[in-house]
Design a protein around this motif. Structure first.
Motif, short mmCIF file in Angstrom:
data_model
loop_
_atom_site.label_atom_id
_atom_site.label_comp_id
_atom_site.label_asym_id
_atom_site.label_seq_id
_atom_site.Cartn_x
_atom_site.Cartn_y
_atom_site.Cartn_z
N GLU A 153 118.12 -107.61 40.50
CA GLU A 153 117.79 -108.35 39.27
C GLU A 153 118.76 -109.49 39.00
O GLU A 153 118.48 -110.40 38.22
CB GLU A 153 117.72 -107.41 38.05
CG GLU A 153 119.05 -106.82 37.63
CD GLU A 153 119.41 -105.49 38.30
OE1 GLU A 153 120.23 -104.76 37.72
OE2 GLU A 153 118.89 -105.19 39.39
N ASP A 186 126.49 -101.83 31.20
CA ASP A 186 125.92 -102.15 29.90
C ASP A 186 126.32 -103.54 29.41
O ASP A 186 125.70 -104.07 28.50
CB ASP A 186 126.33 -101.10 28.86
CG ASP A 186 125.75 -99.74 29.16
OD1 ASP A 186 124.68 -99.67 29.80
OD2 ASP A 186 126.37 -98.73 28.79
N THR A 233 124.92 -108.19 32.36
CA THR A 233 123.46 -108.25 32.49
C THR A 233 123.08 -109.57 33.18
O THR A 233 123.93 -110.47 33.30
CB THR A 233 122.82 -108.23 31.09
OG1 THR A 233 123.24 -109.42 30.39
CG2 THR A 233 123.23 -106.99 30.29
N HIS A 256 128.92 -105.82 37.57
CA HIS A 256 127.84 -105.08 36.93
C HIS A 256 128.03 -103.57 37.10
O HIS A 256 127.85 -102.80 36.15
CB HIS A 256 126.49 -105.50 37.49
CG HIS A 256 125.38 -104.59 37.10
ND1 HIS A 256 124.92 -104.48 35.80
CD2 HIS A 256 124.65 -103.70 37.82
CE1 HIS A 256 123.96 -103.58 35.75
NE2 HIS A 256 123.78 -103.09 36.97
#
Length: 149
Positions: free
Chosen positions: A105, A18, A21, A13
């Motif tokens: 995340e 970009d 994800t 990541h």
């Protein structure tokens, strides 16, 4: 091993923020654990998750986890069973690494490895809470998958 996988995902990541994800990581986890290679590797493997040898080792590891000083370690309680066991994590190394690396995340995506890994090993994971979702623990209840023979 799971901590290495998490570190690898976080570094991917960071290299391509970009492109890599959480949705991509979910797809990667599914692709790896549901791949023909992984399925074949486990197809004729005898399930050892519920043996006394494996479960006694997990009990010892859970006791040792309570006093571990390694910052990225897991803390958990393990309860043996015949065709089931309980594993309750109150601290998670992947969660800690996710926070430290500002990649939290991605942690829920990595939690998806658990269900698939247990399934490949002959167990069914029943989990209602995870630290990655903000709960007070990850409550693993794993039952033996009965063969249909």
């Amino acid at each position: 091993m799971n901590l290495y996988i998490a570190a690898f995902v976080f570094s991917l990541h960071k290299a391509e923020p970009d492109k890599i994800t959480p949705a991509i990581v979910d797809a990667m986890v599914t692709a790896v654990f549901d791949s023909p290679f992984m399925i074949k590797a486990h197809k004729n493997k005898k399930c050892t998750l519920f043996t006394d040898k494996v479960q006694d080792k997990k009990v010892k590891e859970s006791i040792a986890s309570q006093t571990s000083e390694y910052a990225l370690d897991w803390k958990f309680r393990y309860e043996k069973g015949v065709d089931e066991f309980y594993n309750t994590y109150t601290e998670c190394g992947i969660c800690k690494l996710g926070i430290r690396e500002n990649c939290f995340e991605f942690v829920p995506c990595l939690c998806n490895m658990d269900e698939r890994n247990y399934r490949n090993e002959g167990g069914q994971l029943h989990r209602t809470k995870t630290l990655a979702q903000g709960d007070d623990c990850c409550d693993f209840h794993v039952t033996k998958i009965k063969s249909e023979s």
